[in-house]
Write a protein that holds these residues in place. Sequence first.
Motif, PDB file in Angstrom:
ATOM      1  N   THR A  63       0.941  -1.310   0.049  1.00 12.17           N
ATOM      2  CA  THR A  63      -0.035  -0.094   0.092  1.00 12.17           C
ATOM      3  C   THR A  63       0.883   1.299   0.103  1.00 12.17           C
ATOM      4  O   THR A  63       0.563   2.323  -0.503  1.00 12.17           O
ATOM      5  CB  THR A  63      -0.883  -0.036   1.149  1.00 12.17           C
ATOM      6  OG1 THR A  63      -0.133   0.176   2.493  1.00 12.17           O
ATOM      7  CG2 THR A  63      -1.867  -1.175   1.390  1.00 12.17           C
ATOM      8  N   TYR A 114       3.196   6.981  -6.829  1.00 14.69           N
ATOM      9  CA  TYR A 114       2.531   8.148  -7.306  1.00 14.69           C
ATOM     10  C   TYR A 114       2.979   9.556  -6.937  1.00 14.69           C
ATOM     11  O   TYR A 114       3.340  10.450  -7.411  1.00 14.69           O
ATOM     12  CB  TYR A 114       0.945   7.933  -6.976  1.00 14.69           C
ATOM     13  CG  TYR A 114       0.200   8.931  -7.791  1.00 14.69           C
ATOM     14  CD1 TYR A 114       0.312   9.289  -9.158  1.00 14.69           C
ATOM     15  CD2 TYR A 114      -1.211   9.339  -7.061  1.00 14.69           C
ATOM     16  CE1 TYR A 114      -0.643   9.960  -9.694  1.00 14.69           C
ATOM     17  CE2 TYR A 114      -2.018  10.192  -7.776  1.00 14.69           C
ATOM     18  CZ  TYR A 114      -1.803  10.413  -9.014  1.00 14.69           C
ATOM     19  OH  TYR A 114      -2.806  11.287  -9.592  1.00 14.69           O
ATOM     20  N   ILE A 134       2.424   1.795  -3.672  1.00 12.69           N
ATOM     21  CA  ILE A 134       1.426   2.339  -4.538  1.00 12.69           C
ATOM     22  C   ILE A 134       1.464   3.941  -4.307  1.00 12.69           C
ATOM     23  O   ILE A 134       1.675   4.628  -5.465  1.00 12.69           O
ATOM     24  CB  ILE A 134       0.220   1.783  -4.293  1.00 12.69           C
ATOM     25  CG1 ILE A 134       0.074   0.369  -4.825  1.00 12.69           C
ATOM     26  CG2 ILE A 134      -0.851   2.613  -5.168  1.00 12.69           C
ATOM     27  CD1 ILE A 134      -1.122  -0.443  -4.264  1.00 12.69           C
TER      28      ILE A 134
END
Length: 426
Positions: free
Chosen positions: A309, A316, A312
Amino acid sequence: MTIISQVKAGNIPGEVAQVAKDEGVELDLLLKRLAQGRVVIPRNKDRGHIKPIGIGEGLKTKVNANIGTSKGYPSLEEELKKLETVIEAKSDTVMDLSTGGDINQIRREILKRSTIPLGTVPIYQAAVSAMDKFETVVAMDKDHMFEVLREQAKDGVDFFTIHAGLNLSALESLDKDKRLMDVVSRGGVFTIGWMLHNEKENPFYEEFDEVLAIAKEYDVTLSLGDGLRPGCIDDATDRPQIQELLTLGELVDRAREAEVQVMVEGPGHVPLDQIALNIQLQKEVCKGAPFYVLGPLVTDIAPGYDHITSAIGGAYAAFLGADYLCYVTPREHLGLPTVEDVEEGVIASRIAAHAADLAKGQPGAREWDREMAKARKALDWRAEIDISINPKKTAKFYDERNQEQEGTCTMCGDFCAIKLVESYFE
């Protein structure tokens, strides 16, 4: 003189020239960004045996790994093994967050053995000392807080996390805007507890000039901590978080005026749709100061997989402008990480950092992927292993399933697409 002082005086410190060479950036451009405070090179003036690294605008995304004891696991030996693992896994920096055992000894041993920059959170040691002496964190002595700061700087610590943005105004905002998870930062909780118990302003905010004086004397980079970072998706980008960020922006200005290197820490738990806003706010409010993010974790429902998590969100965030990723291990929210957890956390964050650098066109990123593609096309398994981000794990996975396989792997065997295409073209 700090690195910034030297650069502004027209000198070119050796570590700056080294970073420019390693990053493949023009020296003049790097010098300009250092002087502006858009890049930092965390390195205590007394730490000569570490490889300098740059963090900030136009440079590769960097990764930090946290290690350190707890009261339940005070083993120095285990933390030194974690340090070896962190360095082998190619983390750019490491932080010692020890709260158990002989904290001074642990920090000094890690400093002695680390070949990468080391950071700490000094209020941890101040809080542990108060617990040992008075059985309560809120009994911390203000003078002792600064003594710990100076002692750690004298030992050679390269960067500090200082929760100086937590002030009485921020506490008012926290009181008005009820959160689901309240405060999850340990340093933040220690600071808030002290402020509420003593009914006084945060010493690191009120006497920030003293913090700057210590940092300047030893050229310690300040990492302004986010004591009110969101600890769950529900609390992301709320008013207390932004209130603290506004104060951090003011402290960035003061650090730059004092010629002290400074970066800013950020959230935390943030859904994908709010990451861009968080990056934009920090870069605007803090005038381009390097941004150091914990994750961000994009969902709360994956204990045991929070390295994913985090990766990710980190990929970004770095693509959008975050400069520095603090790793998260699979054991985040569940316990003190093991040596294996530490390795997984570093590799996951490095993958996120590389994915962002690839998308941003950072020099060297595309070439690494191209070399891997060439090795795969040639079915050169050993080259693929050597090129991979974690050769040890790549070799283990390949060897476990392909002991009697020649040329291809057991996933496709005779139906290997690369082999079939090769035969069709022939």
